[in-house]
Motif scaffolding. Structure first.
Motif, PDB file in Angstrom:
ATOM      1  N   ARG A 136       1.154  -1.034   0.169  1.00  0.00           N
ATOM      2  CA  ARG A 136      -0.194  -0.215  -0.111  1.00  0.00           C
ATOM      3  C   ARG A 136       1.371   1.672  -0.095  1.00  0.00           C
ATOM      4  O   ARG A 136       1.777   1.219   0.592  1.00  0.00           O
ATOM      5  CB  ARG A 136      -1.067   0.167   1.342  1.00  0.00           C
ATOM      6  CG  ARG A 136      -1.658   1.282   1.076  1.00  0.00           C
ATOM      7  CD  ARG A 136      -3.026   0.889   2.010  1.00  0.00           C
ATOM      8  NE  ARG A 136      -2.567   0.327   3.580  1.00  0.00           N
ATOM      9  CZ  ARG A 136      -2.387   1.497   4.817  1.00  0.00           C
ATOM     10  NH1 ARG A 136      -2.089   3.308   4.247  1.00  0.00           N
ATOM     11  NH2 ARG A 136      -1.698   1.297   6.108  1.00  0.00           N
ATOM     12  N   ASN A 137       0.450   2.142  -1.004  1.00  0.00           N
ATOM     13  CA  ASN A 137       1.272   3.286  -0.716  1.00  0.00           C
ATOM     14  C   ASN A 137       0.976   4.344  -0.181  1.00  0.00           C
ATOM     15  O   ASN A 137      -0.471   4.472  -0.246  1.00  0.00           O
ATOM     16  CB  ASN A 137       1.364   3.733  -2.111  1.00  0.00           C
ATOM     17  CG  ASN A 137       2.420   2.945  -3.468  1.00  0.00           C
ATOM     18  OD1 ASN A 137       3.170   2.020  -3.110  1.00  0.00           O
ATOM     19  ND2 ASN A 137       1.756   3.017  -4.687  1.00  0.00           N
ATOM     20  N   ILE A 138       2.045   5.140   0.669  1.00  0.00           N
ATOM     21  CA  ILE A 138       1.465   6.174   1.934  1.00  0.00           C
ATOM     22  C   ILE A 138       1.910   7.281   0.977  1.00  0.00           C
ATOM     23  O   ILE A 138       3.447   7.472   0.711  1.00  0.00           O
ATOM     24  CB  ILE A 138       2.448   5.588   3.309  1.00  0.00           C
ATOM     25  CG1 ILE A 138       1.167   4.408   2.853  1.00  0.00           C
ATOM     26  CG2 ILE A 138       1.585   6.467   3.655  1.00  0.00           C
ATOM     27  CD1 ILE A 138       1.896   3.551   4.717  1.00  0.00           C
ATOM     28  N   THR A 139       1.070   8.902   0.888  1.00  0.00           N
ATOM     29  CA  THR A 139       2.382  10.109   1.050  1.00  0.00           C
ATOM     30  C   THR A 139       2.241  10.664   2.214  1.00  0.00           C
ATOM     31  O   THR A 139       1.282  10.203   3.119  1.00  0.00           O
ATOM     32  CB  THR A 139       1.587  10.967  -0.099  1.00  0.00           C
ATOM     33  OG1 THR A 139       0.092  11.067  -0.154  1.00  0.00           O
ATOM     34  CG2 THR A 139       1.944  10.103  -1.173  1.00  0.00           C
ATOM     35  N   GLY A 140       2.704  11.602   2.584  1.00  0.00           N
ATOM     36  CA  GLY A 140       2.400  12.482   3.776  1.00  0.00           C
ATOM     37  C   GLY A 140       3.619  12.747   4.965  1.00  0.00           C
ATOM     38  O   GLY A 140       3.874  12.904   5.414  1.00  0.00           O
ATOM     39  N   LEU A 141       3.939  11.322   4.853  1.00  0.00           N
ATOM     40  CA  LEU A 141       5.643  10.975   6.037  1.00  0.00           C
ATOM     41  C   LEU A 141       6.611  11.696   5.399  1.00  0.00           C
ATOM     42  O   LEU A 141       8.090  11.957   6.314  1.00  0.00           O
ATOM     43  CB  LEU A 141       5.582   9.293   5.845  1.00  0.00           C
ATOM     44  CG  LEU A 141       4.712   8.451   6.715  1.00  0.00           C
ATOM     45  CD1 LEU A 141       4.652   7.184   6.053  1.00  0.00           C
ATOM     46  CD2 LEU A 141       4.775   9.009   7.644  1.00  0.00           C
ATOM     47  N   LEU A 142       6.574  11.628   3.647  1.00  0.00           N
ATOM     48  CA  LEU A 142       8.709  11.995   2.895  1.00  0.00           C
ATOM     49  C   LEU A 142       8.249  12.722   2.085  1.00  0.00           C
ATOM     50  O   LEU A 142       7.435  13.242   1.422  1.00  0.00           O
ATOM     51  CB  LEU A 142       8.900  10.883   2.748  1.00  0.00           C
ATOM     52  CG  LEU A 142       9.676  10.928   2.492  1.00  0.00           C
ATOM     53  CD1 LEU A 142      11.330  11.016   2.682  1.00  0.00           C
ATOM     54  CD2 LEU A 142      10.392   9.853   1.568  1.00  0.00           C
ATOM     55  N   ALA A 143       8.812  13.697   2.498  1.00  0.00           N
ATOM     56  CA  ALA A 143       8.725  15.377   1.755  1.00  0.00           C
ATOM     57  C   ALA A 143       9.040  14.817   0.106  1.00  0.00           C
ATOM     58  O   ALA A 143      10.050  14.820   0.114  1.00  0.00           O
ATOM     59  CB  ALA A 143       9.373  16.602   2.063  1.00  0.00           C
ATOM     60  N   PRO A 144       7.874  14.939  -0.446  1.00  0.00           N
ATOM     61  CA  PRO A 144       8.968  15.070  -2.168  1.00  0.00           C
ATOM     62  C   PRO A 144       9.637  15.914  -2.730  1.00  0.00           C
ATOM     63  O   PRO A 144      10.062  17.129  -2.270  1.00  0.00           O
ATOM     64  CB  PRO A 144       7.302  14.776  -3.100  1.00  0.00           C
ATOM     65  CG  PRO A 144       6.430  15.692  -2.407  1.00  0.00           C
ATOM     66  CD  PRO A 144       6.749  15.377  -0.804  1.00  0.00           C
ATOM     67  N   GLY A 145      11.085  15.953  -3.252  1.00  0.00           N
ATOM     68  CA  GLY A 145      12.015  16.122  -3.619  1.00  0.00           C
ATOM     69  C   GLY A 145      12.721  16.085  -3.344  1.00  0.00           C
ATOM     70  O   GLY A 145      13.439  14.805  -2.825  1.00  0.00           O
ATOM     71  N   SER A 146      14.236  16.477  -3.569  1.00  0.00           N
ATOM     72  CA  SER A 146      15.071  16.997  -3.257  1.00  0.00           C
ATOM     73  C   SER A 146      16.738  17.445  -2.378  1.00  0.00           C
ATOM     74  O   SER A 146      16.947  17.074  -2.133  1.00  0.00           O
ATOM     75  CB  SER A 146      16.329  16.976  -4.172  1.00  0.00           C
ATOM     76  OG  SER A 146      16.017  18.416  -5.040  1.00  0.00           O
ATOM     77  N   ALA A 147      15.175  18.379  -1.055  1.00  0.00           N
ATOM     78  CA  ALA A 147      15.613  19.114  -0.449  1.00  0.00           C
ATOM     79  C   ALA A 147      15.954  17.729   0.685  1.00  0.00           C
ATOM     80  O   ALA A 147      15.166  17.256   1.536  1.00  0.00           O
ATOM     81  CB  ALA A 147      14.370  19.677   0.700  1.00  0.00           C
ATOM     82  N   GLY A 148      17.334  18.205   1.020  1.00  0.00           N
ATOM     83  CA  GLY A 148      17.900  17.032   2.515  1.00  0.00           C
ATOM     84  C   GLY A 148      18.125  15.930   2.112  1.00  0.00           C
ATOM     85  O   GLY A 148      18.516  14.594   2.733  1.00  0.00           O
ATOM     86  N   VAL A 149      18.451  14.839   0.255  1.00  0.00           N
ATOM     87  CA  VAL A 149      18.853  13.952   0.089  1.00  0.00           C
ATOM     88  C   VAL A 149      19.628  14.149  -0.538  1.00  0.00           C
ATOM     89  O   VAL A 149      20.118  14.725  -1.412  1.00  0.00           O
ATOM     90  CB  VAL A 149      17.052  13.431  -0.876  1.00  0.00           C
ATOM     91  CG1 VAL A 149      17.349  12.446  -1.442  1.00  0.00           C
ATOM     92  CG2 VAL A 149      16.010  13.952  -0.563  1.00  0.00           C
TER      93      VAL A 149
END
Length: 224
Positions: free
Chosen positions: A193-206
């Protein structure tokens, strides 16, 4: 003087008080950020790799211990590093469970169909790999396993992450896991099951500045 009904009521209440810790693990996971943790591990560069897969705490209990998880990983095409040799420092993660930053429990690599020596190919040719962290501190004892999964280049490229490698690594592991798999006489049924809202999308801090889509896939693994 206690009546019989009162004694029975007190005994029942006491039994629930003793048993209550057993119910703390009856959850998929706890959000690390709720208690000061992060969905990025610490790669030692001031940035981190996304914890983009979670093995649910509602999975079969054997899957969640070290030996059982390794067997499951082998069922989906991952194994221990080539001849047990690891280059590079371990990374840590704070899962918000009260343990603070803790080094990875294990790092496993794609084994190309050979659980004994196949990871040597991954070391040379590149491929998928992940680091595993366990959420088991007193503040959030779900027993869930958090995986930082990514696909990397071959040895000539220094094992850097391929473009879009965090999302690719996650998707490839999930594709290998979903459905029925087996290894060592143990058969698994896995749902995703896919979950959104836990991990911010994008490259900031990655780590490596590689953008990712912010999706975390929850896997529930049942021994059948």
């Amino acid at each position: 003087m206690y009546t019989r009904s009162l004694v029975v009521a007190l005994a029942v209440q006491a039994s629930f008080a003793v048993a209550s810790p057993l119910f703390e693990r009856a959850v998929d996971f706890y959000s690390p950020s709720a208690r000061g943790g992060s969905m990025l591990d610490n790669a030692g560069s001031g940035e981190g790799e996304p914890l983009n897969i979670i093995i649910s705490g509602l999975s079969s209990s054997t899957v969640l211990d070290d030996a059982g998880f390794l067997n499951f990983a082998r069922a989906i095409g991952f194994s221990t590093e080539c001849f047990g040799i690891h280059i590079g420092d371990p990374q840590s993660a704070n899962l918000g469970d009260g343990n603070g930053p803790v080094n990875q429990t294990i790092e496993l690599r794609q084994d190309f169909g050979n659980a004994n020596t196949g990871t040597c190919l991954e070391s040379l040719l590149g491929g998928n790999h992940f680091r595993m962290y366990r959420q088991n501190g007193s503040l959030a004892d779900s027993g869930a396993l958090f995986l930082a999964t990514s696909k990397e280049e071959d040895v000539t490229e220094g094992h850097t992450i391929v473009p879009d490698g965090y999302d690719i690594g996650r998707n490839e592991l999930v594709a290998a896991a979903v459905g029925t798999t087996s290894f060592g006489g143990v058969t698994y049924s896995t749902m995703a099951r896919n979950i959104t809202g836990l991990l911010a999308p994008g490259s900031a801090g990655v780590n490596h500045g590689i953008a990712q889509d912010g999706i975390v896939t929850l896997l529930t693994v049942t021994i059948i």
